[in-house]
Design an enzyme around this catalytic site. Structure first.
Site, PDB file in Angstrom:
ATOM      1  N   GLY A  62       0.776  -1.357   0.176  1.00  0.00           N
ATOM      2  CA  GLY A  62       0.017   0.064   0.101  1.00  0.00           C
ATOM      3  C   GLY A  62       0.736   1.380  -0.121  1.00  0.00           C
ATOM      4  O   GLY A  62       0.666   2.250   0.812  1.00  0.00           O
ATOM      5  N   THR A 121      -2.770  -6.507  -2.295  1.00  0.00           N
ATOM      6  CA  THR A 121      -1.772  -7.236  -1.453  1.00  0.00           C
ATOM      7  C   THR A 121      -2.660  -8.521  -0.561  1.00  0.00           C
ATOM      8  O   THR A 121      -1.965  -9.138  -0.009  1.00  0.00           O
ATOM      9  CB  THR A 121      -0.857  -6.610  -0.760  1.00  0.00           C
ATOM     10  N   CYS A 140       2.403   1.145   5.845  1.00  0.00           N
ATOM     11  CA  CYS A 140       2.351   2.419   6.529  1.00  0.00           C
ATOM     12  C   CYS A 140       1.247   3.016   6.236  1.00  0.00           C
ATOM     13  O   CYS A 140       0.637   3.246   5.375  1.00  0.00           O
ATOM     14  CB  CYS A 140       3.625   3.107   5.794  1.00  0.00           C
ATOM     15  N   ASP A 143      -5.039   1.696   5.526  1.00  0.00           N
ATOM     16  CA  ASP A 143      -6.530   2.336   5.371  1.00  0.00           C
ATOM     17  C   ASP A 143      -7.203   1.959   6.647  1.00  0.00           C
ATOM     18  O   ASP A 143      -7.145   0.553   6.933  1.00  0.00           O
ATOM     19  CB  ASP A 143      -7.350   1.892   4.113  1.00  0.00           C
ATOM     20  N   THR A 226       6.966   8.854   4.559  1.00  0.00           N
ATOM     21  CA  THR A 226       5.772   8.701   3.833  1.00  0.00           C
ATOM     22  C   THR A 226       4.807   9.839   3.836  1.00  0.00           C
ATOM     23  O   THR A 226       5.101  10.647   4.525  1.00  0.00           O
ATOM     24  CB  THR A 226       5.077   7.677   4.790  1.00  0.00           C
TER      25      THR A 226
HETATM   26  N1  SAM Z   1       1.842   4.171   2.549  1.00  0.00           N
HETATM   27  C1  SAM Z   1       1.359   5.135   2.059  1.00  0.00           C
HETATM   28  C2  SAM Z   1       1.689   6.557   3.170  1.00  0.00           C
HETATM   29  O1  SAM Z   1       1.997   6.124   4.139  1.00  0.00           O
HETATM   30  O2  SAM Z   1       1.662   7.552   2.731  1.00  0.00           O
HETATM   31  C3  SAM Z   1       0.063   5.435   1.774  1.00  0.00           C
HETATM   32  C4  SAM Z   1      -0.923   5.287   2.747  1.00  0.00           C
HETATM   33  S1  SAM Z   1      -2.596   5.291   2.128  1.00  0.00           S
HETATM   34  C5  SAM Z   1      -3.487   6.004   3.650  1.00  0.00           C
HETATM   35  C6  SAM Z   1      -3.081   3.487   2.079  1.00  0.00           C
HETATM   36  C7  SAM Z   1      -2.621   3.173   0.694  1.00  0.00           C
HETATM   37  O3  SAM Z   1      -2.972   1.807   0.474  1.00  0.00           O
HETATM   38  C8  SAM Z   1      -3.578   3.569  -0.642  1.00  0.00           C
HETATM   39  O4  SAM Z   1      -2.646   4.218  -1.590  1.00  0.00           O
HETATM   40  C9  SAM Z   1      -4.379   2.629  -0.983  1.00  0.00           C
HETATM   41  O5  SAM Z   1      -4.779   2.634  -2.239  1.00  0.00           O
HETATM   42  C10 SAM Z   1      -3.478   1.215  -0.720  1.00  0.00           C
HETATM   43  N2  SAM Z   1      -4.205   0.004  -0.406  1.00  0.00           N
HETATM   44  C11 SAM Z   1      -5.265  -0.205   0.178  1.00  0.00           C
HETATM   45  N3  SAM Z   1      -5.436  -1.622   0.192  1.00  0.00           N
HETATM   46  C12 SAM Z   1      -4.742  -2.233  -0.539  1.00  0.00           C
HETATM   47  C13 SAM Z   1      -4.397  -3.432  -1.060  1.00  0.00           C
HETATM   48  N4  SAM Z   1      -5.461  -4.575  -0.631  1.00  0.00           N
HETATM   49  N5  SAM Z   1      -3.297  -3.722  -1.669  1.00  0.00           N
HETATM   50  C14 SAM Z   1      -2.755  -2.761  -2.409  1.00  0.00           C
HETATM   51  N6  SAM Z   1      -2.859  -1.417  -1.736  1.00  0.00           N
HETATM   52  C15 SAM Z   1      -3.818  -1.101  -1.052  1.00  0.00           C
END
Ligand code: SAM
Length: 253
Positions: A62, A121, A140, A143, A226
């Site tokens: 993510g 993932t 990190c 959601d 991040t």
């Molecule tokens: N890790 C980054 C940061 O700390 O700035 C982004 C955090 S953002 C709140 C959560 C990210 O996880 C989003 O970009 C979302 O699209 C991604 N995400 C959520 N569920 C996911 C999954 N099952 N597989 C891959 N990415 C995912």
């Protein structure tokens, strides 16, 4: 939606060389090209997949806009780093940035070790990585999925932790950080009850004294580099960190 996502049937079926071209095994070094078996292909067309001289060892799950992978890349120049992100446009943004940074740094070869793929993932992580392949996994600011009925969408659960355990080397570390205390407690609870993990020391996570002496350098990076970490700093919010070490599997009696 992730309906259009395709997954390799095994780590050997991934086209890693297109993500890390300078690490591709050269044709003359590759005695036997790895083949993807299209078993149901009548003409038995097989695609030669180039192997890499080394495997990905750091995964940012993510990864969002990739702030962490771009901070890790120069700090770990000998390690291949992969961001995995479910949103198409965000993945494309990161891939574009990888291309641009590689061009800008062509003289030094920096950022050749960073890449990003689109993936959900929560599905098929072991199709991307072999058993005991990874050194570090970053989760990190995942959601939070606040509502109870949405908790199953959280990327930490007992079942997913077993997948993380499978792809991590013994001694490797899962890093978690969030600004949501409830999610922090959830992640902590699920890792603490999993037999493959133990919490690292307080000094590793927080350091000591005013300058956080002794804090693990990746903890420092995920707190500060991040996109979400930066946002939380701007809003003077709390950051909850919890890191877990992959234990050795117990010996069979
Ligand atoms: N890790 C980054 C940061 O700390 O700035 C982004 C955090 S953002 C709140 C959560 C990210 O996880 C989003 O970009 C979302 O699209 C991604 N995400 C959520 N569920 C996911 C999954 N099952 N597989 C891959 N990415 C995912």
């Amino acid at each position: 939606s992730d309906h259009s996502l395709t997954y390799p049937t095994s780590p050997a079926d991934m086209d890693w060389a297109s993500l890390y071209p300078i690490y591709a095994v050269k044709d003359d070094e590759q005695s036997k090209p790895k083949l993807t078996s299209h078993d149901n292909d009548p003409e038995e067309k097989r695609t030669a997949i180039k192997a890499l001289t080394k495997n990905v060892e750091i995964a940012d799950i993510g990864c969002g806009f990739g702030g962490l992978i771009f901070a890790l890349a120069p700090k770990f120049p000998d390690k291949l780093i992969l961001g995995l992100e479910i949103r198409t446009s965000v993945t494309e943004y990161v891939q574009e940035k990888v291309r641009a940074l590689r061009v800008q740094n062509a003289a030094t070869g920096a950022y050749q070790n960073a890449s990003c793929i689109r993936a959900n993932t929560m599905k098929f992580l072991p199709n991307f990585f072999q058993k005991a392949q990874l050194d570090k996994i970053f989760l990190c600011f995942p959601d939070p999925h606040f509502k109870q009925r949405k908790h199953k969408a959280r990327i930490v659960s007992y079942t997913l932790n077993s997948e993380y355990a499978y792809v991590l080397k013994p001694g490797a570390v899962v890093y978690t950080i969030t600004d949501v205390q409830d999610l922090h407690e959830w992640m902590k609870g699920h890792f603490e009850k999993h037999p493959s993990f133990e919490r690292v020391s307080k000094v590793f996570e927080e350091g000591e004294g005013d300058n956080g002496e002794g804090m693990d350098e990746c903890v420092r990076l995920m707190r500060g580099e991040t996109e979400e970490g930066k946002k939380v700093t701007r809003n003077n919010g709390m950051k909850y960190v919890a890191c877990f070490r992959r234990l050795e599997d117990p010996a069979w009696p």
